[in-house]
Each structure stands twice: as structure tokens, then as C-alpha cells.
Motif scaffolding. Structure first.
Motif, short mmCIF file in Angstrom:
data_model
loop_
_atom_site.label_atom_id
_atom_site.label_comp_id
_atom_site.label_asym_id
_atom_site.label_seq_id
_atom_site.Cartn_x
_atom_site.Cartn_y
_atom_site.Cartn_z
N LEU A 85 25.56 0.67 -6.23
CA LEU A 85 26.77 -0.09 -5.88
C LEU A 85 26.64 -1.57 -6.22
O LEU A 85 27.62 -2.30 -6.18
N GLY A 86 25.41 -2.04 -6.51
CA GLY A 86 25.29 -3.43 -6.95
C GLY A 86 24.20 -4.25 -6.29
O GLY A 86 24.06 -5.43 -6.61
N ALA A 87 23.42 -3.67 -5.34
CA ALA A 87 22.33 -4.44 -4.73
C ALA A 87 21.27 -4.73 -5.78
O ALA A 87 21.07 -3.94 -6.71
N ASP A 88 20.56 -5.88 -5.63
CA ASP A 88 19.54 -6.26 -6.62
C ASP A 88 18.21 -5.58 -6.38
O ASP A 88 17.48 -5.27 -7.31
N GLU A 89 17.84 -5.42 -5.12
CA GLU A 89 16.54 -4.82 -4.83
C GLU A 89 16.61 -4.06 -3.51
O GLU A 89 17.52 -4.27 -2.71
N ALA A 90 15.62 -3.17 -3.32
CA ALA A 90 15.68 -2.30 -2.14
C ALA A 90 14.30 -2.21 -1.49
O ALA A 90 13.28 -2.12 -2.18
N PHE A 91 14.29 -2.23 -0.16
CA PHE A 91 13.04 -2.17 0.61
C PHE A 91 13.13 -1.01 1.60
O PHE A 91 14.12 -0.89 2.33
N HIS A 92 12.09 -0.21 1.62
CA HIS A 92 12.10 0.99 2.46
C HIS A 92 10.95 0.92 3.47
O HIS A 92 9.78 1.02 3.08
N LEU A 93 11.30 0.76 4.73
CA LEU A 93 10.27 0.79 5.78
C LEU A 93 10.01 2.25 6.09
O LEU A 93 10.84 2.92 6.71
N CYS A 94 8.88 2.73 5.61
CA CYS A 94 8.62 4.16 5.71
C CYS A 94 7.18 4.37 6.16
O CYS A 94 6.25 3.97 5.47
N GLN A 203 22.05 4.58 -14.08
CA GLN A 203 21.32 3.34 -14.38
C GLN A 203 20.21 3.04 -13.38
O GLN A 203 19.23 2.40 -13.72
N VAL A 204 20.37 3.49 -12.14
CA VAL A 204 19.37 3.12 -11.13
C VAL A 204 18.37 4.25 -10.86
O VAL A 204 17.53 4.13 -9.97
N ARG A 205 18.48 5.32 -11.63
CA ARG A 205 17.67 6.52 -11.36
C ARG A 205 16.19 6.20 -11.16
O ARG A 205 15.59 6.59 -10.18
N GLY A 206 15.60 5.45 -12.08
CA GLY A 206 14.15 5.20 -11.96
C GLY A 206 13.81 3.86 -11.30
O GLY A 206 12.66 3.45 -11.30
N ARG A 207 14.83 3.17 -10.76
CA ARG A 207 14.58 1.81 -10.23
C ARG A 207 13.61 1.83 -9.06
O ARG A 207 13.64 2.71 -8.20
N ARG A 208 12.77 0.81 -9.03
CA ARG A 208 11.73 0.73 -8.01
C ARG A 208 12.34 0.40 -6.64
O ARG A 208 13.21 -0.47 -6.53
N VAL A 209 11.87 1.12 -5.65
CA VAL A 209 12.21 0.80 -4.26
C VAL A 209 10.89 0.38 -3.60
O VAL A 209 9.91 1.12 -3.66
N VAL A 210 10.86 -0.81 -3.03
CA VAL A 210 9.60 -1.32 -2.45
C VAL A 210 9.34 -0.59 -1.12
O VAL A 210 10.19 -0.59 -0.23
N GLN A 211 8.18 0.03 -1.03
CA GLN A 211 7.81 0.74 0.20
C GLN A 211 7.04 -0.22 1.11
O GLN A 211 6.15 -0.93 0.65
#
Ligand SMILES: Cc1cc2nc3c(=O)[nH]c(=O)nc-3n(C[C@H](O)[C@H](O)[C@H](O)COP(=O)(O)OP(=O)(O)OC[C@H]3O[C@@H](n4cnc5c(N)ncnc54)[C@H](O)[C@@H]3O)c2cc1C
Length: 622
Positions: A85-94, A203-211
């Protein structure tokens, strides 16, 4: 904390939830079947993200926008959706250590990460669509020591370090200003719904999500997270069944016959529709120990106490009898002391009165006052009304006191071990979760119209204790303007005995005045579908359903309402349901005692003119 201008960082916190319409409820076993149910980003969180993107586009083009979630491994999909949807980066508290977190434990983890990331604004949805607490944004604000503006529909940057927002409140709107950094929670109107296109998803299929694991948060103690660090626990689920409906459908009858049967139906309605009778007050209990106190936080509406305040006092009086606890009330406002006789007559033995000319406290100041009062009086239980004001304050007070809170309860009881069991509606009222606190005080907000006020006893007296209005923290938010809707029907929806639900089938906004005449004639409140609120035909505060309010009147009359799942969950606890729709296959008829296949405007116009049928007399047996 100083803030750069222009803004450099925006954060959006989201939650992955099961698709509510796909969750199955087993009424017999009392279980919720979530396995295999698809997940989505909670709808208010999507609006928060879309609104934040729009805000960035218009007012903070250089800011980076990051999304955060705390959740199991599969929540990474929700973050990818946000990237699409347009966010630049993603962080996952997991981390397994986060599993079983309640709202406060979740807020602790999110605030730990936001403290390090230092965004200028952190956005949340107004509440999640599964547990519907609305706590997390306010609790993150409290833990970070930031101001908050909740349920916003508009946001503007005012200049260095300040924003203004239009927020939705129970009675209308407020124009509010706040200092940065700030927590914002989004109402539906903050942004229009949008889904990512196939290309955007690709476009975002392989984008990195910071764990991020708990160890990486570098916190002093691990025991404030996850199930063991959560001050509340779910002790059971009760699935709520919709009352069996009579399912009469008038399809081939002419209008006159339909009106006659409608009238006969009302007259022979099997369920009681007379006014709710009031229980007398039990004898007052004397709170001999501090923990034998129940504190009721009351609220004013204009110069009167809100009816829900009296409902809470009635419940507290009965709980007090069970646990030998004294009921104390907090009241605040320019004419607060004039309410003491009413508080006493409805069960309060002590009234904590905060009064002053033009006294209006914001969320942070009220959090300070109530936390101080609770620390002094040490009540076992604290109850608030579930209104827009208290739902802002209660989570902050709970976070400050490290106490468990259950919001939007539909009932409260004391079990055999003396613990408060909080009945909380969830999944759009399809289920009631039974929740207990592991901490003191046990805190709850209760939905208006769910409990009964006791019959007042005007011979009762309450001791008055003054609450000092001085020494409050500096306000970082200010209300610039409050626009209160004049419509009384909107205000009282939860406690109305009859509610007219307005759908798109009424045809146009000009027909609202006819519906209002019918409402006046029946003494009914007016609710709306989301489409009607979206169209601006009725205020958003009228919206009944999954993302609106839940009502349980003795009679619900649906006019031109299709009966979408998201609407039904907000009215399914109604006593009798009558639906008028010109489509014989409309879904609303599956949830109606009486279905009338008819043009709804022709039906109500005939009902009102030339000689209105005395429906009210029939309904209330006058
Ligand atoms: C995440 C999410 C949350 C949502 N939350 C809510 C919510 O809280 N509340 C809510 O209501 N919806 C909600 N919705 C929207 C919901 O799915 C429906 O779109 C909405 O309830 C439909 O409104 P409606 O019945 O007024 O309109 P429509 O779907 O347009 O239906 C109009 C009905 O009027 C009938 N009609 C037309 N003309 C006449 C006439 N002359 N006389 C009689 N009948 C007539 C038609 O037959 C039809 O049944 C939500 C959706 C999503 C995805």
C-alpha cells in the motif's frame, strides 16, 4: 525530546486479525473456530496507514513511513500488505516470549521499539476488529509519555512541533491541537478504503521485513511481556446466539394489509416491550478495608450526569453487597457538587468532587487526577463508562498503574472466589469473553445501556471529598472547538428501547426528515448502516455494526437495510426485529421476526399520514 521540522519519521502500528465474517462460532460448545480462517490487517489500521500516507504526501513529503506489528510469524504477510500500500519499511516484533500478550503487554513491546525509533507521529487504528479494545494506542502514548489524539478523521501539520486534528466523539466532533511527538488513532473517515493492486503486491513479494526479538529490545526484564506479563487473562468464551426469530415474511400482501399485520404483530409481540423495571438499591456496605471499595468514574453530559453513570452506580451497589464494598463516585465539572444528591441516591457512599469554573480536563490531566485518587483510596475495582472520553483515559490510567483493564464490558459479576469477572463482547458481539485481572485494582469500562440503574433512594447521603484541581501537569493537547450534534436520537442510541436502522434503501438524504418524524412518533433512536454514514446522510456516530456501535434495543426497525454481516453484528442482540425492504431475498429478512417486502418510504409515509397509526400506544400497551 526536540523535534525536527519538517518531519522525518512516521510510524504506523497494525494488527493482523482473522476475517471476522469467516470466523465460525459454535454456540453449543462455546468455541470460536479460527483454524483455516483467512487473516487481514484490521480495518481501522488500514485506514490509519492510508491516512498516514496521505498526510505524508501533503504535509511531510520527506518523512519515511515504517509499519510495525507484534505477532506470530504469519503476521509478516500483514506487513507486506502494508508495504504494497506504500509503506517504506516494515518491522516485525516476533518472539515466542511475546505470545499471549494482552493489550498492556503489547503496548509495552511497541513502546519499547518506538522509543528507539523516535518517530514524530505514531498512528494506530481506533481499535482492532477482533478484540475491539482501543487500548493499545493510548497505552503506548502513556508508556512513552506522549500526548494522544484518538478517533481522528483529519490531521494537519500546524508548524514546528504541532498538529491539529478533527476527532470523532460520542456527541459530534472536536478540533484538537497537540504537541509532537504524538500518538494518533484513526477513525474510518481518516482515509478512503483502498486495496493494493496485483502489481503492487508483486513488487513487494521479496521485500525485507526487519525481525525484532525481545532480546533485541534490550529491556531490563522479560517478565513484562507475553502471557505471564499480561495483567488480564481470558478465562472463557461464551458464544452469543441470536434470539430465535419468528421469520414472518409479508411478500404478496398489499400495503394496507402489511400495515395491519405490522400493527397486529406489534400488539401480540411475545417479548416484553414495557419499560425496563428498576431494581431497588441494596443497603449500603461499609468499606472497612481499603480494598473493599469500588470507585465509579462518572461523566457529565452538559449539566447532567450521563445515564451510564447511574447504570454503573447501580451495578457497583450490587457488586458491593456481594463483596462488602463501599461504592465511591468521582465526579468532575463546573457544577459537580450539585450532583452529589443524585450520586448518593443511586448508591454512592462517598463522592470525590472536582469542581472549578470552566473546568475541562484533557486526557493527560485526567489520567493524573484519577491515578492519584486511585493510589490514595486503593479501590479493589474501578469502573468507567465506555464513552469516547473514558475510553481515552482508562487505558492510560491502567498503563500508569500497571493494572489490567477490560474495555466495553457488557456485564460484570463477582465469582465465588471474590474475583471480578468482566464480560467483554468481541468479534462484533458474536462472542463474550470472560476476562479476569491478575492485578489490582480490577479495572473495566462498561458499554452504556447494558446495565440497569437502581431505583433512586433520595434519603441516602454521601460523604463529600474534594479533589484538588491544582497541580496538574502542563496540557500538551488542547480542544480548540467542540461541535456537538443537536440530535438527541444520536446521543442515546445505546439506551433507546426502539431503534430505527436506516439503510440506503430509503433512497435519499431528503427522506431522513420523514424517518425522524417516525422516530419522534415512536420515541426511537436512529441508527445507520455504514453506507448511510459514508454518504453523510446521518452522522458517523449513528453507525451500527462491526466498525460502528452495538445496540440492543427491545425493538429494531430496519428500513432499506440489506443485512450485511457487518451490520447484523451490531444489532443482533435486539429483542424484536422488523425489516422493510423491497427485495424479497434481502439478507436482513433472515434476521427479522417480521419482514415486509415493500418500498420503505411508501410504508412509513403511510404509517405517519394522514392519520398516524398509534404505533407507540400499541407498542407500549398504553
Ligand atoms: C471492514 C468492514 C466494516 C464494516 N462495518 C460496517 C458497519 O459497522 N456497519 C454497517 O452497516 N456496515 C458495515 N460495513 C459495510 C457492509 O458490508 C455493507 O456494505 C453495508 O452495511 C450496506 O449498507 P446498506 O444495507 O445501507 O446498503 P446496500 O447494500 O446498498 O443495501 C440497500 C438495501 O436497500 C434495499 N432497498 C433499495 N431500495 C429500497 C426501497 N425503495 N425500499 C426498501 N428497500 C430498498 C435494497 O434491496 C438493499 O437490500 C463494513 C464493511 C467492511 C468491509
Amino acid at each position: 525530546m526536540t523535534h525536527s521540522f519538517p518531519l522525518s519519521k512516521l510510524a504506523v502500528c497494525i494488527k493482523q486479525v482473522p476475517v471476522a465474517a469467516a470466523v465460525e462460532f459454535d454456540e453449543l460448545r462455546g468455541t470460536i473456530q479460527r483454524e483455516g480462517v483467512p487473516s487481514e490487517v484490521s480495518s481501522f489500521d488500514v485506514r490509519a496507514l492510508l491516512g498516514a500516507l496521505l498526510f505524508r504526501h501533503k504535509e511531510a513529503p520527506d518523512a519515511r513511513l515504517a509499519v510495525y506489528t507484534m505477532g506470530p510469524p504469519q503476521a509478516v504477510e500483514a506487513l507486506r500488505y502494508c508495504l504494497a500500500l506504500g509503506a517504506d519499511e516494515a518491522f516485525h516484533l516476533c518472539d515466542r516470549a511475546f505470545a499471549g500478550s494482552d493489550t498492556l503487554a503489547t503496548a509495552r513491546a511497541l513502546s519499547d521499539v518506538l522509543r528507539r525509533q523516535r518517530p514524530d507521529i505514531a498512528f494506530f487504528g481506533r481499535n482492532s476488529t477482533d478484540s475491539e479494545t482501543g487500548h493499545v494506542g493510548a497505552q503506548v502514548a502513556e508508556l512513552l509519555g506522549w500526548p494522544q489524539i484518538t478517533a481522528i478523521q483529519e490531521l494537519h501539520l500546524l508548524g514546528p512541533g504541532r498538529v491539529s486534528a478533527v476527532r470523532q466523539i460520542d456527541e459530534g466532533m472536536e478540533l484538537v491541537q497537540a504537541e509532537l511527538p504524538v500518538i494518533i488513532t484513526a477513525a474510518e473517515d481518516f482515509a478512503e478504503e483502498r486495496y493494493p493492486s496485483k502489481e503492487e503486491r508483486e513488487q513487494v513479494r521479496g521485500r525485507r521485513v526487519v525481525q525484532i526479538s525481545l532480546a533485541e529490545l534490550d529491556v531490563p526484564s522479560r517478565d513484562r511481556y507475553g502471557f505471564s506479563g499480561s495483567p488480564t487473562m481470558v478465562d472463557g468464551i461464551r458464544v452469543v446466539s441470536e434470539p430465535a426469530r419468528r421469520g414472518i415474511l409479508l411478500e404478496n400482501e398489499d400495503l394496507a394489509t402489511q400495515l395491519r399485520i405490522f400493527q397486529e404483530f406489534l400488539a401480540s409481540a411475545p417479548k416484553g416491550v414495557e419499560s425496563r423495571s428498576q431494581k431497588p438499591l441494596p443497603a449500603p456496605s461499609v468499606g472497612e478495608t481499603p480494598d473493599a471499595r469500588i470507585l465509579v468514574v462518572t461523566e457529565m453530559l452538559g449539566r447532567e450526569l450521563r445515564p451510564v453513570s447511574l447504570e454503573l452506580l447501580g451495578k457497583a451497589a450490587w457488586l458491593g453487597t456481594t463483596m462488602s464494598a463501599q461504592v465511591e463516585a468521582f465526579v468532575m465539572g463546573p457544577n459537580a457538587s450539585s450532583q452529589v444528591p443524585t450520586l448518593a441516591a443511586h448508591g454512592a457512599s462517598v463522592a470525590h468532587v472536582m469542581e472549578g469554573r470552566g473546568l475541562v480536563l484533557g486526557t493527560e490531566e485526567l489520567t493524573h487526577v484519577l491515578s492519584r485518587l486511585i493510589a490514595q483510596r486503593e479501590p479493589r475495582i474501578v469502573v468507567f463508562p465506555s464513552t469516547s472520553a473514558s475510553r481515552d483515559v482508562a487505558p492510560r490510567v491502567a498503563a500508569r498503574l500497571d493494572a489490567g483493564l477490560t474495555s466495553d464490558c457488557v456485564d460484570l459479576e463477582i465469582d465465588e472466589s471474590g474475583t471480578l469477572v468482566q464480560h467483554k463482547a468481541a468479534f462484533g458481539d458474536n462472542a463474550v469473553a470472560l476476562i479476569r485481572s491478575r492485578t489490582l485494582p480490577e479495572m473495566a469500562t462498561v458499554r452504556p445501556g447494558m446495565l440497569e440503574a437502581a431505583a433512586p433512594d433520595w434519603s441516602r447521603r454521601a460523604a463529600v471529598m474534594r479533589v484538588d484541581p491544582n497541580g496538574l501537569p502542563r496540557a500538551r493537547t488542547s480542544i480548540l472547538e467542540r461541535i456537538v450534534t443537536e440530535d438527541q436520537a444520536v446521543r442515546s442510541l445505546e439506551s433507546d428501547e426502539t431503534v430505527i436502522g436506516v439503510g440506503m434503501g430509503i433512497g435519499s438524504v431528503s427522506n431522513i426528515s420523514v424517518v425522524e418524524r417516525l422516530a419522534k412518533h415512536l420515541g426511537a433512536g436512529i441508527g445507520a448502516t455504514r453506507k448511510v454514514a459514508d454518504a453523510g446522510w446521518l452522522p458517523r456516530q449513528c453507525q451500527v455494526g462491526l466498525s460502528g456501535r452495538a445496540v440492543s434495543p427491545e425493538m429494531y426497525i430496519a428500513l432499506g437495510v440489506r443485512g450485511a454481516y457487518e451490520h447484523i453484528v451490531g444489532m443482533r442482540r435486539s429483542g424484536i426485529v422488523i425489516a422493510v425492504n423491497n427485495d424479497p431475498d434481502a439478507m436482513i429478512f433472515d434476521h427479522a421476526d417480521l419482514g415486509i417486502v415493500q418500498d420503505c418510504m411508501a410504508f412509513i409515509t403511510r404509517l405517519l399520514e394522514p392519520e398516524p397509526l398509534d404505533v407507540a400506544a400499541v407498542q407500549f400497551g398504553r
